[in-house]
Every structure is written in structure tokens, then in C-alpha cells.
Write a protein that holds these residues in place. Structure first.
Motif, PDB file in Angstrom:
ATOM      1  N   TYR A   1      15.451  -8.081  12.532  1.00 37.26           N
ATOM      2  CA  TYR A   1      16.777  -8.692  12.366  1.00 37.26           C
ATOM      3  C   TYR A   1      17.268  -9.409  13.622  1.00 37.26           C
ATOM      4  CZ  TYR A   1      17.083  -6.699   7.733  1.00 37.26           C
ATOM      5  OH  TYR A   1      16.831  -6.403   6.413  1.00 37.26           O
TER       6      TYR A   1
ATOM      7  N   MET B   1      29.522  -3.809   9.567  1.00 35.17           N
ATOM      8  CA  MET B   1      28.953  -4.976  10.257  1.00 35.17           C
ATOM      9  C   MET B   1      28.452  -4.581  11.638  1.00 35.17           C
ATOM     10  SD  MET B   1      30.863  -8.421  10.996  1.00 35.17           S
ATOM     11  CE  MET B   1      32.169  -7.748   9.972  1.00 35.17           C
ATOM     12  N   ILE B   2      27.430  -5.253  12.041  1.00 40.66           N
ATOM     13  CA  ILE B   2      26.708  -4.791  13.220  1.00 40.66           C
ATOM     14  C   ILE B   2      26.646  -5.922  14.251  1.00 40.66           C
ATOM     15  CG2 ILE B   2      24.414  -5.503  12.453  1.00 40.66           C
ATOM     16  CD1 ILE B   2      23.434  -2.752  13.364  1.00 40.66           C
ATOM     17  N   SER B   3      26.696  -5.547  15.517  1.00 38.05           N
ATOM     18  CA  SER B   3      26.601  -6.563  16.564  1.00 38.05           C
ATOM     19  C   SER B   3      25.227  -6.489  17.220  1.00 38.05           C
ATOM     20  CB  SER B   3      27.678  -6.306  17.620  1.00 38.05           C
ATOM     21  OG  SER B   3      27.414  -5.067  18.255  1.00 38.05           O
TER      22      SER B   3
ATOM     23  N   ARG C   1      24.345  -2.100   4.120  1.00 35.55           N
ATOM     24  CA  ARG C   1      25.128  -1.135   4.907  1.00 35.55           C
ATOM     25  C   ARG C   1      25.322  -1.644   6.333  1.00 35.55           C
ATOM     26  NH1 ARG C   1      23.352   3.129   7.875  1.00 35.55           N
ATOM     27  NH2 ARG C   1      21.246   2.973   7.069  1.00 35.55           N
ATOM     28  N   LEU C   2      24.282  -2.233   6.897  1.00 37.05           N
ATOM     29  CA  LEU C   2      24.380  -2.701   8.278  1.00 37.05           C
ATOM     30  C   LEU C   2      24.863  -4.148   8.379  1.00 37.05           C
ATOM     31  CD1 LEU C   2      21.285  -1.083  10.021  1.00 37.05           C
ATOM     32  CD2 LEU C   2      23.624  -0.254   9.847  1.00 37.05           C
TER      33      LEU C   2
ATOM     34  N   CYS D   1      26.172 -10.597  10.088  1.00 40.86           N
ATOM     35  CA  CYS D   1      26.089 -10.648  11.546  1.00 40.86           C
ATOM     36  C   CYS D   1      27.400 -11.149  12.156  1.00 40.86           C
ATOM     37  CB  CYS D   1      24.937 -11.534  12.013  1.00 40.86           C
ATOM     38  SG  CYS D   1      23.333 -10.985  11.451  1.00 40.86           S
TER      39      CYS D   1
ATOM     40  N   GLU E   1      24.794  -3.341  19.101  1.00 43.86           N
ATOM     41  CA  GLU E   1      24.477  -2.170  18.283  1.00 43.86           C
ATOM     42  C   GLU E   1      23.023  -2.192  17.826  1.00 43.86           C
ATOM     43  OE1 GLU E   1      28.527  -1.033  15.959  1.00 43.86           O
ATOM     44  OE2 GLU E   1      27.874  -3.120  15.871  1.00 43.86           O
ATOM     45  N   LEU E   2      22.547  -3.392  17.596  1.00 44.33           N
ATOM     46  CA  LEU E   2      21.150  -3.559  17.210  1.00 44.33           C
ATOM     47  C   LEU E   2      20.253  -3.010  18.324  1.00 44.33           C
ATOM     48  CD1 LEU E   2      19.968  -5.025  14.672  1.00 44.33           C
ATOM     49  CD2 LEU E   2      19.516  -6.956  16.161  1.00 44.33           C
TER      50      LEU E   2
ATOM     51  N   GLN F   1      21.100  -0.871  20.461  1.00 40.92           N
ATOM     52  CA  GLN F   1      21.278   0.565  20.552  1.00 40.92           C
ATOM     53  C   GLN F   1      20.382   1.323  19.569  1.00 40.92           C
ATOM     54  OE1 GLN F   1      25.392   1.728  19.935  1.00 40.92           O
ATOM     55  NE2 GLN F   1      25.567   1.887  22.161  1.00 40.92           N
ATOM     56  N   ILE F   2      20.355   0.808  18.364  1.00 42.85           N
ATOM     57  CA  ILE F   2      19.499   1.444  17.348  1.00 42.85           C
ATOM     58  C   ILE F   2      18.051   1.435  17.822  1.00 42.85           C
ATOM     59  CG2 ILE F   2      18.568   1.208  15.013  1.00 42.85           C
ATOM     60  CD1 ILE F   2      21.297   0.092  14.164  1.00 42.85           C
TER      61      ILE F   2
ATOM     62  N   ASP G   1      16.017   1.507  10.728  1.00 44.45           N
ATOM     63  CA  ASP G   1      16.062   1.631  12.188  1.00 44.45           C
ATOM     64  C   ASP G   1      14.704   1.329  12.816  1.00 44.45           C
ATOM     65  OD1 ASP G   1      18.608   2.361  11.744  1.00 44.45           O
ATOM     66  OD2 ASP G   1      18.427   4.437  12.459  1.00 44.45           O
TER      67      ASP G   1
END
Lengths: 548, 166, 175, 239
Positions: free
Chosen positions: A142, A1-3, A258-259, A267, A6-7, A9-10, A134
Motif C-alpha cells: 500500500y 483512515m490511515i496515514s 477497515r484501514l 488515504c 501509521e503505515l 508503524q504497522i 499487516d
């Protein structure tokens, strides 16, 4: 799971890489260029770059639009576009990294083909690698999903989409917000979202291109829709003719899972949604909502009478939202930027932009996106560059087998749902085929009627038997075997088949005949009376007895 | 309510049946997996014969007539073994406007068969498509999966004669 | 003045003419109003001009039928398609799913032909049997196999009085 | 049925009628002796809305509604027989007659055929469209029954009765468009069908001579689809 962090950051990582000053060589690997072996080209470019020690990144990207000039290669930074590139041109492309490009490669993006366009749905097409999530995230991907899930209620999302004025891009033009609202309000705990990617109109490849060039955009749009209407399961129904789109979708779904953009706790919220791909098997009628549902259920794709509408009782009799690819692709930017932003584009009743597949007898063919309200003349003569040498414009066909042929005198018609209907065609899904004076309009009508006849599911009598009779009549006309009575029967059938058929396929099947009769009746009469085809396309059997 | 379902035995030792079975298992042997399963059968065996239809129908508890009705409704499925080579002419509008009909005529003449047929020696099948969505390359022909744009009758004839001679 | 009436026999079984004769004593009544100027049951060989009503039985199956019906159309005010063969093609048209050659082969293929000259001058079969209105304009359609004597009588009386006939009330396909 | 089913009032051909909310326009009309022609509909089978003969006009919209599947609504104003509807019905029937080889004079169902009767009641005396004369087979492999594709109008009553009432689902439709045909099992000779119970329900519901009992040849075979209503009642379903 992504915050969200992190989004960011990518996105930052991708941007930093790009900012390192390394050149990027983007090779189009969408179907059109791929058919011209752009994958080999990509390999050759990478190999040459490595062997000559040039530091650059060779990437496969989605459709750049100007398919007639493929394979296309773009070099960033610098926005230089190379056309019809062959593997042996690799050095020339690489040279441009060192010095300004040679004269023959003037920046195509400054030509009317690109300058007259405005990209919303295609904003990432040709810029990002469709097989790398990415890169989508780096372009703001997203973000809309996060925004919707964390900061908005489902009702607010529906409201935002409604306020954008977005209408169904599959052809019907039904207001998207209204449809979402109906499904959201429908009773039941189990609901479905279906993406109609059964792009069946011949001469249309908008959806294919979006799926191949920017698949995450569609997944994001569907997930936002699912949140808005309360669905937990989605299907994408893709044509079997689009294996590349299926491959990229499968990969995109895996990456999204995956994300944590698909699956449970999306989310970081309690929202659950997943998407399954269903492959069509070659039936145009499955573009019709109820037929598509039957097909997902594993049955013959025959339409059902509506009501009940799928919004109330659809897949497995549950409330179901069905939108097409382009409609879903419009959703992320609407949620990200606002409905008001979207509705500022276009005409009073047709908002936003529309993607068209411009093909046929025109200089520049390919995929274009324009704001609603531009004229057909601008599309054909400015963006399309007009007719090839020595050809004379005759008509532009929009809306596929459900649409019509628009003649020269109507070229100043604006592209919006109502105006196209007024001149006897429809917006349709976005196929736009330019026809010149070497084509016989009766034969064009016959071509589309053959299409409808063999794509008719056979369930209702007017469509099954009516299209067959209409085809027979058109066949007789193009063979010089028809009489005046045939024309009367044809006109009667146009009225009867469109008024009484069960589904949209039958109801619109007569449109190509009606529109060619409206603008090119003289050609019909010449075939019947003088046994003459002005375009020289039809072979007349003058000796056959005509029906009285 | 369905009784505990019995699964029919695989028709033969052929490993491809396991692939077919895998698709059905992945879908929990649900009836709506019929089309997905037929796709797998066609990918594995090249076409759908009566034996495979019977096996799939029995496994998914779908009536035989429905399985056959579905298999014949969709153009993508074929019930006859395909030829060694396949020539597919796109008949989309852009291709048609740019002369696809003449390509079909040439292909029919060269192979001596009509669209949808396979030569008696099973060397080549002639197929048509509604639209492949690569309209900028019109007219378009696909030879054994290789897409050729801006095709002309002379090149097509050469290609097909090559197949027939081999 | 009496109306000129013709009856014509194209490709059919003559059942419609039998039905015509089945009008029995009513024929006498009709004879007061009609002159039968052309018919298989009278001697006249050439179709006369200015016929008021032609009752045509049978479908158009040969080149001779086609020639004949065009001439009849030219010389007739009210052309009536009488019976299913004339109206739908009926039994003669059942050959339409096959080619002419395959039909001739099936009918005569295994018979030895001792006098081939007998085939000369015979009308040629058209590739497809057609109902009359697919060849010429028809004014009144009277389906039925055959239409009953009552139907034919009612029709002729109505035509005589110049009224319009609701044929569907009287008869149907296959009646 | 729940006792408190909502009642709607509407107007059909100028007559005020009331109907339960779950009733179709067709049911409401027939309960009030207003005839609407039908062909694919049969009391006791599910409705598919395919033949388009029962289309009616509803005030306020230009769209036509198949009365067999359209539920009644409060205040609906329905017209069942306008010039326009009659013209479409005639054309629909003409399309059917021209589509395959309907030779009434030699048909086992002559005089007992719904298509033939509808043709007459709708005023057909001839077919304007050229007959298409397709070449179609006859399947006489079953020991008791025959299937003649020449007379089939694809109403799918046989498919529905076999699936919904008998539960065998021997019948279905193969192909599509004008090439669609009814089939038994894997499009095999009927006599070799593994699923057919030889119950004969399909024959009784067939509106034409496409399905017939061999013992009826030479007679004017009357069909008896009334058993359906009875069966449904006995099984506790709705009338």
C-alpha cells in the motif's frame, strides 16, 4: 483512515516481532498444499511446538511455488525448506530450530528451480500470511497507493505504467498503459475497473495462486488503476472453482476497507473506490472481455462484436478497464519503484517478468516467475528439472486452448509475446504443460478441440458449428476412420474458423490443430494412412470405411 | 421507468427462501443479481428447480426464458437434484496428460452412468471440471469436496464402490 | 461416337427418373448423342465398363448400395449425383437420428412374420444413410427434389459439349 | 435525428459512396444497391453480428468486419465479395446445413426460405462437411404455431423480435455451443407459455421453416417481416 506514518508503524510492529529472534515456521496453505492437508500439518506443528515448549510462530503462508514437493514448510530465519512434510514430521521440523537441519533437507532454495527465478508478482508469495493485511504492509504494501494518490496525478500514473512497458498478462499482450490511457480519456463520469480472475485455461493456476497468496497486491493494483482512469467502482470476477481465493479476497477487501484503502477518502484524499466480488459460474468464454461484462450484468456470457471496445463502452455501457490478476499484481511495484525499473527487465518488446504454471511430464511442477526472454529450454530443463526417468520430451504446450504445442527443435525460443507467436503458439495466461512421447499429438489437438467445442457460447456459426466439425474430424482421425479428404477439410476449417469467428475463443480455437499440424503432421498422416498411433494412445478401428 | 415493484411471496415456509431473498435484497433486486442469486439458490437447495427459477425471475423482473437461458449457459448450475455423494474428475490439460480419461472411464463403469449424470438411486453424481488449478497434483479427483491428487483407477474404484455399498 | 450414359437408382423414390423421362421429346434429341447402357428402364443387369456419364439417383442406405456405387465409380468417367437424396441424403437420411434396430422395430415389430426366409439375402441397412460423395468421389452435383427435366437436359447438353455447368443457376436443394 | 449529422465518404467495391456517420457498412452498401448477404440481420431489429455472412474486407487490415455492426469511417475502402469472402460464406452456409436436419423437400418453407435461397445464390450444390444428424424435437403444442428445432439456425431473430418489439421476451436461448436451443419461458411446451401473446411476430421473422404457422402446412409459406419497419416508423424510431 490511515496515514503514511501509521503505515510505517504497522510495518515496524511486524518487523520488531520478527526481529525478536523467534523462529517462524511457514506452512503453505495455498490450494495445492492445502489439498495435501497442510492445514492439519499446520495444526500439528503448532501443537507440537507448544507442548514441547519451543518458542516459535507457526504461520500459514501463500504458495511457495514447488507444488510437486508439497506440503511445503519453510523455517525462518535460515531459509530452510522442507518438502513433502507429514504431521508426523513435526518433530523433525522443530528440531531444525535448535540444530542445523538434517542432511536430507538441504536448502532447496539453492536448487535451479528457485535460483533461476526472479520474483516481482510472487515477491510476497510464500513469505506472508495472506489473511493478515499487516504482513502485506510490512513488505511495503500500500506504499504505492499512497505514492500515487498523494504525489502523482492520474495522468502521471498512466504515464508511469506506460513507461514500464507492461503488457496484458491475460494472454493478448495489449500494452497496459495504452489501455489505461484510453479509459482515462473516455468521456463519462461513471467508469469501472474490472479484474478478470476467470482463469479458464486448463493447466493454468497463476491467478489463483496470486489471489490465494497475496490478495492485497491485486486490490492495491486495482485501486491505483481506478485512480488513474477515474473509476469509483471495481469488480473482481472470480471463477467459482476457486472458493479459497474468494474467501481470502473477501477478507482482504474487509481489511482494506477497515484501514481506508477502499471506500471513501482513500488515504485521506477525496478519492473514492470500492470493490465487489462477482463469482463466475463455469464458462471459459467469460474470460473474453465482452462476455465477462455480460456475465457481470447477469446475462448469458456471450461476446459482443468489438468495436465498441469496453474502454469506450463496457459495463452498463460505461468506459471500463479490464485487466487480469497478474497485470494488476504488477502495478504496485511499478508505481513504487518506477516504470524504468520494470522496463529494465525482459526483452525490447516484452518487459518485466511472467508467471507460469509449469505442469505435465516434468520433474518439478509448480508456479514459477521468470524474466521475459529466458528460453523454454531453461524453463523445462533447468527450472523444471527435465523429464521424469525414462520419459522423452515431445512438446511443451503454452497458451491453453488458444495456444500451441512447441516441439524440441524450438526449445531455444525465448519467452516473449512475439517469439512464441512466431513458433505458432502464444504467451497466453501462463499455462505451460510438458508433453512426453506417451502422448499422441493428434489426441492432444482433439482434447483441446473438445474443450473449445463445449465452451463455445454458440452465438456465431463458425465457432459453434465449425469447432463441432473439427472435433468430429479429429475424432475420426484418432479412431482410424479418416481419409485424406478429412485432412483437407480440417485445414480449410482452421483457416475459416480463425478468420470469421466473432470473438477470441473462436478465432484461436484452431491454434492447437494448426501447431500440431505444423510440427507433427507425420502423426496425422500415420493415423490416416497406416491407421497407426505412434504414441500408442489411440485405438484404431481399422475396419471402418474411410471417407474418400 | 419501472412501476413500484411488487415482490412475489416466498414459495414456502422453508427458511432457505429467506436466504435467497437476502441475496436479492443485498443487490437491491437489480436484474444483474441473477447469477449471484442463482448461486445462493444452488448453495441452499443443491440445484435449481423450476419453482426457484420462477421465484427468482419474478423477484428480479427477469423474463422466465432469460433466467432459464442463464441457468443453462453456465456449467456450474445444475437443474437436477445431485446425488448424495459427488465424484468430480478434473479434465484439465495436466490431468488429461496424466491419465484423467482413464479415471473417467473407470468412474463411468463403476457407477454405471455417464459424466454429468446421477445414479438412479441418487447415491452418487459423476462430474468433471475444466481445471481445478492444482495441476501439480495431476491427475486430480474430488470426492465430496476432498481433493485427492495423483489419483489412480484402483483407488477411485474402491472409493466409489464404498459409496454405492453404503 | 456416341457417349455411354447410365442412370442408377439407389435409395430414392424414383422421382428423379420420372423427371428424366419428363424430358419428353428431348429424349429423342439426346438419343442421337447417347447410348443408354444401364438404367432401371433398360434390360442390362450388369453395370458395364467405360461409362462416360452416370446419373445416380438416391442415397447410400444399404451394404448393396455401397457395393454398387463403388463399382459404378470405378467404371464411370463423370459421376453425377442426381437429386437431393444423392446429394444430401434427403428423406431417406431422416432415419439417421435413430438406430437401425429401432426403425425396423417400428416398421415391422408388431407384425407377425410368417415366412422369415423372405428376409434372407436382403441388403442390410447401414447404420447411417449417406449422400454419395461421403462414399465415393462425385464429379457433378445436381440438387433438387427432383431436379427439373430442364435442368437435366441442360446438364446433359453441357456435359456433351465439354463445358462446365453452373448448376446452382439451374436448381437448388428442395427445388 | 440531429440535422447536422456528420457525413463520411468511403468506397465500397470501387464505388464512391457517402453515408451518415452513424450508419453501418451494410446500410451504406444497400443504399447504393450493393448486395451483401445477411442472415441474422433483419431491418427493424438490433444487430448481433452472429452469422458472419456479412463479413467484408477493409483495405489496410487482414481482419474481416461484420458489415451489420461496423460503422462507416472516412476513407474506408471496402470489398464485399472476394474469393476469400465467398469461400467463407459458402463454408458458413455448409456448416449450417450440416449442423441440423434441413430437409428442404419436405419443409413448409421450401421455396420461401432464406437459408435455401442463400445456398443457391452463393453457389452451393452440395455440402462438403458430413451431416451431423442430431436428434431434435418438434414442438407443436401451440394451437397456431409450430417450432421445429431441426430447421433452426439460431439466428435469434425470434428472441429479438419478442423482446424488442412485442415486449414479451417469451423466447431466449438455452444451453451453449452446438447444444444451444431456442426456448419459450422455462423450456416448456410453447402452448403452455405464460408470456406468449400468440402475436406471431416470431414466425414472420424466422428465416427458415423452424417457426411456422400451422395453417401454412402444404403451402409455400411466405413470411412477412416487413411489418417491423412499419412498426418502428409508427413508434417514432429510426426507419
Amino acid at each position: 483512515m490511515i496515514s503514511v506514518e501509521e503505515l510505517d508503524q504497522i510495518a515496524e510492529t511486524v518487523r520488531t516481532e520478527r526481529a525478536q529472534g523467534r523462529h517462524q515456521i511457514n506452512v503453505c496453505v495455498a490450494a495445492g498444499c492445502l489439498a495435501l492437508h497442510s492445514d492439519t500439518l499446520k495444526g500439528a506443528l503448532a501443537e507440537r511446538a507448544q507442548s514441547s515448549g519451543i518458542s516459535c510462530q507457526v504461520r500459514g503462508v501463500g504458495c511457495m511455488g514447488l507444488c510437486s514437493a508439497g506440503p511445503l514448510v519453510s523455517v525462518e530465519p535460515g531459509a530452510i525448506l522442507f518438502q513433502k512434510v507429514k504431521p508426523e514430521d513435526a518433530d523433525r521440523v522443530l528440531d531444525s530450530l535448535k540444530a542445523p537441519p538434517a542432511k536430507q533437507h538441504t536448502d532447496l532454495r539453492q536448487t535451479p528451480f528457485f535460483k533461476r527465478q526472479f520474483n516481482v508478482v510472487l515477491e510476497n508469495s510464500g513469505k506472508i500470511d495472506p489473511e493478515n493485511i499487516d504482513e502485506y504492509i510490512a513488505e511495503g504494501g500500500y506504499r504505492a497507493l499512497f505514492h500515487a494518490l498523494i504525489e502523482m496525478t492520474p495522468a502521471e500514473v498512466v504515464q508511469e505504467v506506460a513507461s514500464s512497458g507492461l503488457r496484458g498478462r491475460g494472454g493478448g499482450g495489449y500494452p497496459t498503459g495504452l489501455k489505461w490511457g484510453t479509459v482515462a480519456k473516455a468521456h463519462g463520469t461513471i467508469k469501472y475497473v474490472i479484474c478478470n480472475a476467470d482463469e479458464g485455461d486448463p493447466g493454468a493456476f497463476m491467478d489463483r495462486s496470486v489471489l490465494e497468496s497475496d490478495p492485497h497486491r491485486v486490490l492495491e493494483g486495482m485501486t491505483i488503476a481506478a485512480y488513474a482512469v477515474g473509476a469509483s467502482k471495481g469488480y473482481i470476477y472470480v471463477r467459482a472453482e476457486y472458493p479459497l481465493a474468494v474467501k481470502r479476497l473477501e477478507r482482504a477487501i474487509r481489511e482494506a476497507r477497515r484501514l481506508g484503502f477502499l471506500g471513501s477518502k482513500i488515504c485521506g484524499t477525496t478519492f473514492e473506490f470500492d470493490i465487489e466480488i462477482r463469482i463466475g459460474a463455469g464458462a471459459f468464454v467469460c474470460g473474453e472481455e465482452t462476455a465477462l461484462i455480460a456475465s457481470i450484468e447477469g446475462m448469458r456470457g456471450t461476446p459482443q462484436p468489438r468495436p465498441p471496445y469496453p474502454a469506450q463502452s463496457g459495463l452498463w455501457e460505461k468506459p471500463t478497464l479490464i485487466n487480469n490478476v497478474e497485470t494488476f499484481a504488477n502495478v504496485p511495484p511499478i508505481v513504487r519503484r518506477s516504470g524504468a525499473w520494470y522496463s529494465a527487465m525482459g526483452t525490447p518488446k516484452s518487459k518485466g517478468t511472467k508467471v507460469f504454471a509449469l505442469t505435465g511430464q516434468v520433474k518439478n511442477t509448480g508456479l514459477i516467475e521468470v524474466p521475459m526472454g529466458v528460453t523454454l529450454r531453461e524453463i523445462v530443463f533447468d527450472i523444471g528439472g527435465g523429464m521424469p526417468e525414462g520419459r522423452k520430451f515431445k512438446a511443451v504446450q503454452t497458451g491453453g486452448p488458444s495456444g500451441g504445442c512447441i516441439p524440441e527443435q524450438c526449445l531455444d525460443t525465448r519467452v516473449d509475446y512475439e517469439s512464441l507467436k512466431e513458433v505458432g503458439s502464444i504467451m497466453g495466461s501462463g499455462g505451460m504443460i510438458v508433453i512426453d512421447d506417451t502422448s499422441c499429438m493428434v489426441n492432444v489437438a482433439r482434447y483441446f478441440m473438445e474443450f473449445c467445442m463445449s465452451e463455445s457460447c454458440g452465438k456465431c456459426i463458425p465457432c459453434r458449428a465449425g469447432t463441432a466439425q473439427m472435433y468430429d474430424i479429429l475424432q475420426r482421425i484418432t479412431r482410424g476412420q479418416a481419409g485424406e479428404r478429412d485432412l483437407e477439410l480440417l485445414i480449410d476449417l482452421c483457416d475459416m474458423v480463425s478468420a470469421t469467428s466473432l470473438c477470441g475463443l473462436g478465432q484461436t480455437a484452431p491454434n492447437p490443430v494448426i501447431s500440431t499440424l505444423r510440427y507433427f503432421k507425420q502423426e496425422y498422416l500415420e493415423h490416416i494412412h497406416a491407421k497407426r498411433c505412434v504414441a500408442g494412445e489411440c485405438r484404431m478401428a481399422a475396419t471402418q470405411a474411410a471417407r474418400s | 421507468m419501472q412501476a413500484p415493484s411488487r415482490k412475489p411471496a416466498l414459495p414456502s415456509e422453508d427458511k432457505r427462501w429467506r436466504i435467497v431473498n437476502g441475496t436479492m435484497r443485498r443487490h437491491g433486486y437489480a436484474r444483474d443479481a441473477l447469477i449471484e442469486t442463482l448461486h445462493t439458490v444452488q448453495q441452499s437447495f443443491g440445484y435449481l428447480d423450476k419453482q426457484s427459477l420462477k421465484f427468482v425471475a419474478a423477484s428480479l423482473h427477469v423474463p422466465l426464458s432469460r433466467a432459464y437461458g442463464v441457468a443453462t449457459f453456465y456449467h456450474f448450475f445444475t437443474l437436477k437434484p445431485p446425488g448424495k455423494h459427488a465424484c468430480l474428475v478434473c479434465l484439465g490439460t495436466a490431468c488429461y496428460i496424466k491419465g484423467a480419461a482413464a479415471l473417467v472411464a473407470q468412474a463411468e463403469k463403476t457407477l454405471g452412468i455417464e459424466c454429468g449424470e446421477t445414479t438412479p438411486d441418487l447415491k452418487a453424481s459423476l462430474l468433471t471440471a475444466r481445471c481445478l488449478g492444482s495441476c501439480s497434483l495431476a491427475p486430480l479427483v474430488v470426492y465430496d469436496g476432498e481433493l485427492i491428487g495423483n489419483e489412480d483407477a484402483v483407488h477411485l474404484q474402491g472409493r466409489l464402490e464404498g459409496w454405492m455399498g453404503s | 461416337m456416341k457417349k455411354k450414359l447410365a442412370t442408377v437408382w439407389l435409395d430414392g423414390c424414383s422421382g428423379c427418373h420420372m423427371s428424366f423421362l419428363d424430358m419428353d421429346e428431348r429424349l429423342i434429341d439426346l438419343a442421337e448423342h447417347f447410348d443408354l447402357v444401364y438404367s432401371p428402364i433398360v434390360d442390362q443387369k450388369i453395370f458395364p465398363p467405360d461409362v462416360d456419364i452416370s446419373l445416380v439417383e438416391g442415397s447410400v442406405s444399404t451394404d448393396a448400395d455401397e457395393h454398387k456405387i463403388k463399382l459404378i465409380r470405378e467404371r464411370t468417367a463423370t459421376l453425377v449425383s442426381l437429386g437431393d437424396c444423392a446429394v444430401t441424403g434427403n428423406v431417406p437420411a431422416m432415419r439417421n437420428a435413430f438406430t437401425v434396430d429401432s426403425i425396423l422395430e417400428r416398421a415391422f415389430g408388431d407384425r407377425p412374420v410368417t415366412h422369415p426366409e423372405i428376409f434372407q439375402g436382403l441388403p442390410k441397412l447401414l447404420p447411417r444413410v449417406r449422400p454419395i460423395h461421403e462414399v465415393v468421389k462425385v464429379d457433378v452435383f445436381v440438387p433438387g427434389c427432383p431436379p427439373s427435366a430442364d435442368t437435366i437436359y441442360t446438364l446433359l447438353r453441357e456435359l456433351l459439349s465439354g463445358g462446365s455447368v453452373d448448376v446452382a443457376r439451374l436448381t437448388r436443394f428442395g427445388a | 435525428m440531429t440535422q447536422a449529422m456528420e457525413v463520411k465518404t468511403l468506397r465500397i467495391d470501387g464505388v464512391d459512396v457517402s453515408a451518415r456517420a452513424d450508419q453501418t457498412i451494410l446500410e451504406a452498401a444497400r443504399e447504393n444497391n450493393i448486395a451483401i448477404p445477411t442472415l441474422c440481420h433483419l431491418d427493424g431489429l438490433s444487430d448481433v453480428g452472429a452469422c458472419r455472412l456479412c463479413l467484408v474486407e477493409v483495405a489496410g487490415t487482414n481482419r474481416l468486419f461484420p458489415s451489420c455492426v461496423t460503422r462507416v469511417e472516412e476513407g474506408m475502402q471496402i470489398t464485399t465479395s472476394t474469393d476469400r469472402l465467398q469461400k467463407y460464406r459458402r463454408m458458413t452456409l455448409e456448416l449450417l446445413f450440416a449442423e441440423r436436419n434441413h430437409v428442404c423437400s419436405v419443409c413448409v418453407s421450401n421455396g420461401a426460405c432464406e437459408l435455401q435461397a442463400l445456398g443457391q445464390s452463393q453457389g452451393l450444390t452440395h455440402i462438403e462437411f458430413p451431416y451431423r444428424f442430431p436428434q431434435l424435437p418438434v414442438d407443436a403444442s401451440h394451437e397456431r404455431f409450430t417450432l421445429d428445432h431441426n430447421r433452426c439456425i439460431l439466428c435469434t431473430r425470434c428472441v429479438r423480435v419478442c423482446g424488442e418489439i412485442e415486449g414479451a421476451h417469451t423466447w431466449d436461448v438455452m444451453g451453449r455451443g452446438e447444444k444451444a436451443r431456442v426456448i419459450t419461458d422455462l423450456d416448456q411446451p410453447w402452448g403452455t407459455s405464460e408470456s406468449c401473446t400468440s402475436c406471431g411476430k416470431c414466425v414472420e421473422v424466422c428465416p427458415t421453416g423452424a417457426l411456422f404457422d400451422k395453417s401454412d402446412v402444404g403451402t409455400r409459406a411466405r413470411k412477412h417481416p416487413e411489418f417491423l419497419t412499419y412498426l418502428n416508423e409508427m413508434r417514432g424510431g429510426q426507419s
